[in-house]
Structure formats: structure tokens, C-alpha cells
Design a protein around this motif. Structure first.
Motif, short mmCIF file in Angstrom:
data_model
loop_
_atom_site.label_atom_id
_atom_site.label_comp_id
_atom_site.label_asym_id
_atom_site.label_seq_id
_atom_site.Cartn_x
_atom_site.Cartn_y
_atom_site.Cartn_z
N ASN A 216 48.74 15.76 38.88
CA ASN A 216 50.33 16.31 39.09
C ASN A 216 50.93 16.96 37.81
OD1 ASN A 216 51.10 16.09 42.25
ND2 ASN A 216 50.31 14.26 41.45
N MET A 217 50.63 16.35 36.80
CA MET A 217 51.31 16.77 35.50
C MET A 217 50.56 18.18 35.30
SD MET A 217 51.75 13.36 33.22
CE MET A 217 52.37 13.98 31.95
N ILE A 218 49.29 18.12 35.40
CA ILE A 218 48.52 19.60 35.07
C ILE A 218 48.66 20.63 35.90
CG2 ILE A 218 46.29 20.41 35.02
CD1 ILE A 218 45.17 17.51 34.35
N ASN A 219 48.94 20.01 37.12
CA ASN A 219 49.30 21.39 38.33
C ASN A 219 50.71 21.68 38.34
OD1 ASN A 219 46.79 21.57 39.63
ND2 ASN A 219 47.17 19.92 40.91
N ASN A 220 51.64 20.92 37.90
CA ASN A 220 53.09 21.30 37.69
C ASN A 220 53.42 21.88 36.58
OD1 ASN A 220 53.31 20.67 40.25
ND2 ASN A 220 54.07 18.63 39.84
N LYS A 221 52.39 22.00 35.35
CA LYS A 221 52.48 22.51 34.21
C LYS A 221 53.85 21.78 33.68
CE LYS A 221 50.45 26.96 34.85
NZ LYS A 221 49.85 26.81 35.92
N GLU A 222 54.00 20.32 33.77
CA GLU A 222 55.18 19.43 33.31
C GLU A 222 55.12 19.51 31.90
OE1 GLU A 222 56.08 14.75 33.69
OE2 GLU A 222 54.92 15.84 35.36
N ASN A 223 56.54 19.64 31.19
CA ASN A 223 56.71 19.73 29.87
C ASN A 223 56.67 18.19 29.45
OD1 ASN A 223 58.21 19.43 27.37
ND2 ASN A 223 58.66 21.63 27.93
N ILE A 224 55.84 17.57 28.52
CA ILE A 224 55.98 16.56 28.12
C ILE A 224 56.26 16.33 26.61
CG2 ILE A 224 53.72 16.19 29.33
CD1 ILE A 224 52.31 16.36 26.92
N SER A 225 57.27 17.06 26.16
CA SER A 225 57.58 17.19 24.89
C SER A 225 58.48 15.94 24.63
CB SER A 225 58.28 18.18 24.43
OG SER A 225 59.48 18.36 25.33
N ASN A 226 59.05 15.56 25.71
CA ASN A 226 60.00 14.32 25.47
C ASN A 226 59.06 12.73 25.91
OD1 ASN A 226 62.32 15.62 24.88
ND2 ASN A 226 62.75 16.20 27.12
N LEU A 227 58.11 13.13 25.92
CA LEU A 227 57.28 11.68 26.26
C LEU A 227 56.50 11.15 25.30
CD1 LEU A 227 55.76 12.57 29.89
CD2 LEU A 227 58.01 11.03 29.45
N SER A 228 56.45 10.05 25.09
CA SER A 228 55.39 9.44 23.81
C SER A 228 54.10 9.42 24.53
CB SER A 228 56.01 8.17 23.53
OG SER A 228 55.68 7.24 24.70
N TYR B 178 38.08 3.71 29.13
CA TYR B 178 38.03 5.00 28.19
C TYR B 178 38.88 5.99 28.80
CZ TYR B 178 36.96 9.38 25.87
OH TYR B 178 37.05 10.72 25.13
N LYS B 179 40.17 6.30 28.10
CA LYS B 179 40.93 7.37 28.53
C LYS B 179 41.20 8.33 27.59
CE LYS B 179 43.60 4.02 31.17
NZ LYS B 179 44.98 3.22 31.53
N LYS B 180 41.18 9.68 28.01
CA LYS B 180 41.60 10.90 27.15
C LYS B 180 42.18 11.99 27.95
CE LYS B 180 38.92 14.93 25.02
NZ LYS B 180 37.46 15.39 24.93
N ILE B 181 43.39 12.27 27.26
CA ILE B 181 44.31 13.09 27.74
C ILE B 181 44.39 14.34 26.75
CG2 ILE B 181 46.65 13.65 28.44
CD1 ILE B 181 44.97 11.35 29.85
N VAL B 182 44.29 15.70 27.24
CA VAL B 182 44.25 16.72 26.34
C VAL B 182 45.46 17.48 26.60
CG1 VAL B 182 42.89 18.91 26.02
CG2 VAL B 182 41.75 17.01 26.63
N VAL B 183 46.03 18.02 25.52
CA VAL B 183 47.24 18.51 25.34
C VAL B 183 47.27 19.89 24.80
CG1 VAL B 183 49.86 18.41 24.77
CG2 VAL B 183 48.59 16.20 25.68
N ARG B 184 47.82 20.92 25.23
CA ARG B 184 47.88 22.09 24.65
C ARG B 184 49.51 22.61 24.60
NH1 ARG B 184 45.08 25.85 27.91
NH2 ARG B 184 43.16 24.79 27.23
N GLY B 185 49.88 22.74 23.48
CA GLY B 185 51.44 22.90 23.27
C GLY B 185 52.19 21.57 23.71
N ASP B 186 53.05 21.84 24.68
CA ASP B 186 53.90 20.88 25.21
C ASP B 186 53.49 20.32 26.72
OD1 ASP B 186 54.73 23.10 26.62
OD2 ASP B 186 56.75 22.72 26.06
#
Length: 809
Positions: A380-392, A353-361
Motif C-alpha cells: 500500500n505504501m508503494i502503490n499510494n506513493k506514501e511520503n515516509i520522510s517523517n518515519l524512522s 530477512y527484510k529489505k525495504i528499498v527507498v528512492r527519495g522519500d
């Protein structure tokens, strides 16, 4: 220039990790004193559950030995508690009347377990699960009692419950709300975890609030507010912790929930700092190890006058661990909320089971169950506040590219591999390349990666493979048991222990075997591991053994069998010789041959005659077919030989009688020679004993087969009893540590003689434990297993069915 006096109040993981960082930055700056309330050096509290579950020992979880303190000129006072601090004179006072002056003082007092203020909570048998002494008390209780109640369905409670199950107790887990590990998991992951733990034997009482604990002097029952009553011989409270602020309060240092600190870990008192579970930073108290280690690095720089820009800014909470053998991960804000959106994937077949929570981008939280390989990347994505708007959505969940096929290959060097210790990919790669590291253990010792909870070992291994390329294959290639599973021998053993598995079919089912029936490689291996792990409770599955072991004879190329009765130490008598001769005549045995192991082999016996042959011989089997102790070859010794210095025959018979029928990963041959002339070929035996003037030399790991290997000297002892004790410890360690079908010669090459010596010879406590386990295994052995063919017709028929010569290894 005189050294500054630095005093640590607390000898736990956070404080000593900070001390390690200080020693790295400036090893000569301080004269260091450490006080610890427990009677131990610094140990890994995270691994207490492994000690309770029997997977490791107290010695194995020590992080810094007494020698480390001595080597670094640290004055360590264990079993001693600092009770008061004189802030004006800068002196600490202990409960033993000791006073020590300081220039700088670090409070790392940790926390106290929270004990519910229930009626009866003071009764005998009501404990917490916080330290080594709690582990020892639970183990002791399991030897006398059968029913345990664990109050608390968080991580600590579940680990305590798993350990008590392994100790043979029936366990009820009580939780006040309707789902487990609510701080680390969302309801879906919690439900999956509960289902898995129920399969392992845990019973859950959800939405139950404890009202009282009943009993005269010791706990006997637990009563709940809904009226339910359960029997209990042991109650373990695992409902949380509270910061230990005792000495701070007593000394007038500002506290709230914890000892209040600023971004540089400074308290309200000059030159006094605090960190770890006792410290409160920006109204947060942290209980996980990663934030505590982050605090330690900041404080080390502060106290060594190193450049600090922002100090400690707080931590994103994350958890990646195994709960009773199940991988779980969570980080950040993973709960459902109107401002959040979630990507969810669930595979009920694989239990993932996998759940990824997104707020904004940005990814703000994640929960992973069953497969946590992407945890470090998501953190690392959470800590670095990585922008995921270009990722599917798929790319967020799956970082492996077709090109690399590797999670670590895609990682940036700055990404964290070990969250507990803050070790990045770049740190590990640099260490591998500069220090020539080739194993996970070497990486751990050099960088601290995988030193704490150990759940990042897989990533560390992947990074070793990625960095070393083809060279890695030679040092750390994974060997699966067979094509029926992707698990290695070590992994199967760990899973059997962790999940409390007790039957071959159960192992295959729970561990996801590709073939429902297994094969002739994995069935005998699983059968051996189950018997080794559960020596007193496990009923040997004869149908899972190789054909030779089922028949108690070696199958030959023409389909007939050879029978070898036991002759202790190669010694026989006229009565036994007459029996053998009579059997040879009666069953028209084509060939009677003396073996290299000083026994007599009857070759060419028909399959249908085997039960009657054993009946007429009325002699123990020599186990010439078995993965077991086979024979002890001897010379005539000092009683007859003019060169002999010891009683080789007496020693050989004693060894053979003590260890006969003992199941081992592969065949074990022994030899006893009365002098260094080695007439019994002791130098090329799995265990070889050589007599010298006044003592015995013990050699191990020899092999006289196709891969000739000279045995290594393990030790030198004086008496027969010492030989028997040493061989018992050595064989038990081989039984527990080697892979099935791994000869002692190959095992020693793999793990190293020095490691074996450190366990069997140098560690007297561990040696004693191994000897005790060996006695348990020996006492549980059936006396005459070969007689089953004589006494039980149905067993005879089962033994004779489905014979396949290709099974024989």
C-alpha cells in the motif's frame, strides 16, 4: 429489450473473474457463452502445486462449479477451442464445428507453457506444469519411476519439485543462472530459500544450461552444456509462459508479445476485448493474478457501460506466497540501484530477512523472507506513493504499535488485505459487520479475500479477531499442540506435508520447537500425524507413545496393570476362556471383570509379568489402552432375538476384524444393534450401526462418557459391504482431519455433520479416495505389535523404562 450476446473465449481465472464482476454489475444484460479448452470448470491454477503435493484435491480447487454456470444461465462448452473469429459477421468458429454469434467478445485465452526447443524434448516423460492433466501425469509417473529433473528455478519449478519430492521421487532442479526466483527475490533472499529447500531434499544444479534430453522412447538422461549428465525418468519444464495469441493472430487482430489492448482492454477489432495473460497493455504482459483481476474489474465496468475515468493504468507487481512452506513477499523495484537506498534486517536464528528499498522519500520496493506479515502494508505504501520522510527506519519495518499490538488495527480502511483480489480492510470489515461473518471461510465466500493464493488468510483472521473482539474467541481460537510450540495441530500437519518431514525429532527441529525433547503432549501427537501422513514408510516411534500404549496395558492407580484380550464382537469360546482362567490362576490376578465393551479385564497384573501374560494368553490385544479402534459391542441379532432384523454379531465381528489396530486421533468405540431397541447402545458410540428391516443405519459422533452425546445419522445403506465401505471412508476422514486427542463427538461439533456428509457420502470420488487411503493404512499395520514385549528383550527394557503415570491422558 433483447439481451446482448456476450462470448468468452477462455474459461480460466481472469476471464471468469471478469464474468463474476459483470454479473454483479448487471446480471440481466447479457446472454453469455463460455468456451474452455480444458475439460473442467473454472479452477484455481495457483493451487495446482497443492494438488501435486497431495495437500488438496482437484475438487477443492474448483472456483466455479458446473452448477454455478447453470444457475447464472451461462452456456459452457468445455474441451472446445475457438479457432477463428469472423469479425464482420461477429461469429466465432470452434474446433468442433460450432458457430456462435456475438455482440461483444472477450478473449481470455491465457498462455502456453514455454517448452525449450531441445533435442529429445518430444520424448515420453517430458512435460510442462501448467494444468490438471500435467499434475495427473506427474503423479502417475511417480508410481513407476524414481528420478525427476525440473528445468527452471522459478516459482513454478520449485513448486513442481516440492510436489515430486512429496510423491517420493528424487529431484534435481536445474537453473540457468546462479540464484533462484530472480524475478521475485534478491540474491540474499534467494540464497536463504535455496538453503531451506536443500534441507527439504532438493538438489540444485545452478548455472547449468540444458543441451539435450536422451533416451530411446522415454527420457533416460539429461545432458548439459558443461558436460554433466544426470539420470532422469521424468523431465518437467517450468521455464516460463508465452501469451496464447493463436486465435487473435488467425483472425487478424493486432498482436505483439500478447494481444494488444488499450486502457479499456479494447483490441484493434470492434467489440472485441482481451484480458489476462494473453493481453499486452502498454508493452507489459502480466502473469500474476492480481493485475489480471484488476483488468477484469475495468473491463466489466466498460462492457456494462459503467462510469470509467481512467481505465486500467497498469499494476505494481507484487508476490506474496509460500514456496515449499517458506513465506516470501516482494513488490515493486526491489533490486539494488545507484538511485535507491535500502534498509536491511536479517535474523539468521529465526530465518527472517527484510529489505525495504527507498528512492527519495518514498518506498519503491520490498523483499520479505520468512515473515511476510508487513507485506500488505508495504504494498500500500508503494502503490499510494506514501511520503515516509517523517518515519524512522524501525517504523517503516514494524507497523505494530505498543498501543494496539496489531498490524490490522493500524491499517486504514482503504489498505488492501488481499492483493490477488483487491479486497481492502474496509471491504472485509463491512462484510463482517453487515453479514455476521465469523470465519475465514465465510469472509472468503463473501468478499473473495484469500480465494486465490491464500497467503492473506492470517491477515483475514487477524481482522476477524480485531473486528469481533471477544466474540471471535468463541469461533476461531487457535489451539496449539502444547507449550513447546506456537503452532496448532493443523499447522503442524501442513508443515509435515509441505516439508516432507519423516521423524519426530526432525519435526521439532525444523519447526522450531522450544524444547529439544518435546513433551508427553506433543510427542504422541507428532508420532500419530507422521504415521497417518506416511502410512507405508513411517516406522512407529514407540518411545513417543503414551505409557499405556507402550505397555499394551492400562496402568492402574497402584502401579499395576490391567490386560484386556480381544473378543471380536463380544464373542468368545471355551478355549479362550480356559486360557484366561489359567492366566488368572498362574499370575494370581486379583480381579477378573467383564467390561462394558463385552470383554474380560484382568486387573492387578504386575509390570514385570506383562510379557509372560501376553505370551500365555496368545490372544490379540483388545487395545483397551489405545488411541485406536477399541471394541465393537453387539447384541445377539436376528439369529437368536425375536426382535432382531439383522445379523448384528456377524456385522460386529466384520467391523472389528477389519479395523483392529488402526491408529486414530482418539479412542473409537463401535456398537452394532440388530434393531432400533439399541441393546448394544449404538446410539452413543463413535460409530453405531443399527439394523432395520432390509437395511442398516450408520450413526456417528456418539459419546457415552462425561459429555453424553447422541450419535448423528450419517446415512442408510443396504448391505454389509456398504457399511464397511462407509465406515472406512468416515474413519479415514476423521484420521486425516481431526486433531490428535479429539474425540469424534468433538470433531463433528467443530466441523459440522453437513461437511462430513458432503465429503464421505455425497462426493463419490472423494469417498473412493478415502477408502483407498484406508486400505493403504490397514495394509501397513503391524500384525501383532503387542508381541514385541515377548520377542525382543531390548525392546522390553525400553518399554519399561521412564514410566511416568502423569503421561496418561
Amino acid at each position: 429489450m433483447s439481451k446482448r450476446k456476450l462470448v468468452f473465449v477462455g474459461n480460466g481465472m481472469a476471464g471468469i473473474r471478469c464474468l463474476e464482476e459483470i454479473l454483479k454489475l448487471n446480471p440481466d444484460r447479457f446472454e453469455i457463452t463460455v468456451f474452455g479448452s480444458e475439460p473442467h470448470p473454472n479452477y484455481n491454477r495457483i493451487m495446482l502445486s497443492s494438488v501435486l503435493q497431495g495437500d488438496t484435491t482437484v475438487n477443492d480447487i474448483v472456483l466455479n462449479s458446473y452448477e454455478w454456470y447453470e444457475k447464472n444461465n451461462i452456456s459452457l462448452f468445455t474441451s472446445e477451442t475457438v479457432e477463428n473469429i469472423d469479425k464482420k459477421k461477429q461469429i466465432v468458429h470452434t474446433d468442433k464445428g460450432r458457430t456462435v454469434q456475438y455482440d461483444d467478445l472477450i478473449l481470455a485465452t491465457g498462455s502456453h507453457p514455454f517448452m525449450l526447443p531441445l533435442p529429445g524434448a518430444d520424448k515420453e516423460g517430458v512435460i510442462a506444469f501448467r494444468n490438471i492433466e500435467d499434475c495427473e501425469e506427474m503423479i502417475h509417473a511417480s508410481n513407476k519411476y524414481k528420478r525427476a529433473v525440473v528445468i527452471g528455478g522459478g516459482l513454478l519449478g520449485l513448486e513442481a519439485a516440492r510436489g515430486l519430492l512429496n510423491l517420493g521421487m528424487e529431484v534435481d532442479v536445474v537453473h540457468i543462472i546462479d540464484y533462484l526466483m530472480e524475478r521475485q527475490l534478491d540474491p540474499t533472499a534467494s540464497t536463504l530459500l535455496k538453503q531451506e529447500l536443500e534441507k527439504q531434499g532438493m538438489n540444485f544444479l545452478m548455472n547449468h544450461q540444458t543441451e539435450a534430453i536422451l533416451g530411446e522412447t522415454r527420457v533416460e538422461k539429461v545432458v548439459f552444456k558443461n558436460g554433466k549428465v544426470v539420470n532422469a525418468d521424468l523431465v518437467v519444464m517450468a521455464v516460463g509462459i508465452k501469451p496464447n495469441v493463436d486465435v487473435a493472430k488467425a483472425s487478424g487482430i493486432e498482436t505483439n508479445r500478447g494481444i494488444i489492448v488499450n486502457d479499456y482492454m479494447e483490441t484493434s477489432a470492434p467489440n472485441i476485448y482481451a484480458l489476462g495473460e494473453c493481453a499486452e497493455h502498454r508493452e507489459m504482459v502480466y502473469g500474476l493474478v492480481a493485475p489480471l483481476y484488476e483488468q477484469g474489474k475495468v473491463l466489466a465496468k466498460k462492457i456494462c457501460n459503467q462510469n470509467l475515468e481512467n481505465g486500467y493504468q497498469g499494476s505494481v507487481l507484487s508476490t506474496k506466497l509460500k514456496v515449499s512452506g517458506v513465506d516470501v513477499f516482494s513488490a515493486g523495484d526491489f533490486m539494488d540501484h545507484p538511485t535507491n537506498k535500502a534498509i536491511r534486517v536479517q535474523d539468521e536464528f529465526k530465518g527472517v530477512y527484510k529489505k525495504i528499498v527507498v528512492r527519495g522519500d518514498k518506498v519503491v520496493g520490498a523483499v520479505l523472507f520468512g515473515d511476510t506479515t508487513e507485506g500488505s502494508r508495504l504494498l500500500n505504501m508503494i502503490n499510494n506513493k506514501e511520503n515516509i520522510s517523517n518515519l524512522s527506519e524501525v517504523r517503516i519495518l514494524d507497523s505494530q504499535t505498543e498501543k494496539s499490538g496489531s498490524l490490522v488495527a493500524e491499517m486504514a480502511n482503504s489498505e488492501i488485505i488481499c492483493g490477488c483480489n483487491g479486497v481492502s480492510k474496509g471491504d472485509i470489515v463491512t462484510a463482517i459487520q453487515n453479514e455476521g461473518l465469523t470465519s475465514i471461510e465465510e469472509v472468503k465466500n463473501c468478499t473473495n479475500a484469500s480465494r486465490s493464493c491464500g497467503t492473506c488468510k492470517g491477515l483475514v483472521g487477524d481482522l476477524l479477531e480485531h473486528t469481533l473482539g471477544n466474540d471471535f474467541q468463541h469461533v476461531n481460537e487457535k489451539e496449539t499442540i502444547c507449550a513447546c510450540t506456537d503452532l496448532s495441530h493443523d499447522e503442524v500437519v501442513e508443515e509435515i506435508k509441505a516439508k516432507g518431514l519423516t521423524m519426530t525429532k526432525e519435526v521439532m527441529n525444523v519447526l522450531g520447537w522450544k524444547s529439544d525433547e518435546g513433551c508427553s503432549k506433543c510427542r504422541p501427537a507428532i508420532n500419530y500425524y507422521l504415521g497417518m501422513i506416511h502410512p507405508t514408510d513411517y516406522e512407529d516411534e514407540r518411545e513417543s507413545r503414551f505409557v499405556n500404549e507402550r505397555m499394551h496395558a492400562n496402568i492402574q492407580n497402584d502401579g499395576t496393570y490391567s490386560v484386556v484380550p480381544r473378543m471380536y464382537g463380544g464373542v468368545t469360546n471355551a478355549k479362550d476362556l480356559r486360557k484366561i482362567a489359567d492366566v488368572a490362576d498362574k499370575y494370581e490376578v486379583p480381579l477378573v471383570k467383564l467390561t462394558g465393551g463385552q470383554r474380560i479385564d484382568l486387573l492387578g497384573i504386575k509390570k514385570d509379568d506383562l510379557p509372560n501374560v501376553w505370551k500365555d494368553l496368545d490372544m490379540p490385544s483388545g487395545y483397551a489402552y489405545g488411541k485406536a479402534i477399541r471394541t465393537v459391542k453387539t447384541c445377539v441379532g436376528e439369529n437368536f432375538c425375536r426382535f432382531g432384523t439383522q445379523d448384528a454379531i456377524g456385522m460386529g465381528i466384520a467391523l472389528e476384524k477389519k479395523f483392529e489396530r488402526l491408529n486414530t486421533p482418539h479412542k473409537v468405540k463401535m456398537g452394532v444393534s440388530a434393531c432400533p431397541r439399541n441393546c448394544a447402545e449404538s446410539g452413543i458410540k463413535d460409530v453405531g450401526i443399527v439394523g432395520v428391516e432390509g437395511s442398516w443405519e450408520v450413526y456417528v459422533g456418539g459419546n457415552g462418557g462425561t459429555e453424553l452425546r447422541k450419535g448423528d445419522l450419517l446415512c442408510k445403506v443396504e448391505t454389509m459391504d456398504e457399511v464397511l465401505e462407509t465406515v472406512a471412508a468416515y474413519l479415514q476422514f476423521y484420521r486425516e482431519d481431526a486433531r490428535y486427542l479429539e474425540r469424534t463427538s468433538h470433531w463433528i461439533e467443530r466441523v459440522g455433520l453437513d461437511h462430513i456428509k458432503s465429503v464421505v457420502i455425497e462426493d463419490s470420488e472423494m469417498k473412493s479416495v478415502l477408502v483407498d487411503r484406508m486400505e493403504i493404512a490397514l495394509n501397513a499395520l503391524p500384525k501383532d505389535p503387542w508381541k514385541e514385549m515377548i520377542e525382543n528383550t531390548s525392546t522390553k527394557e525400553n518399554l519399561f523404562s521412564n514410566i511416568d503415570v502423569t503421561e496418561v491422558p
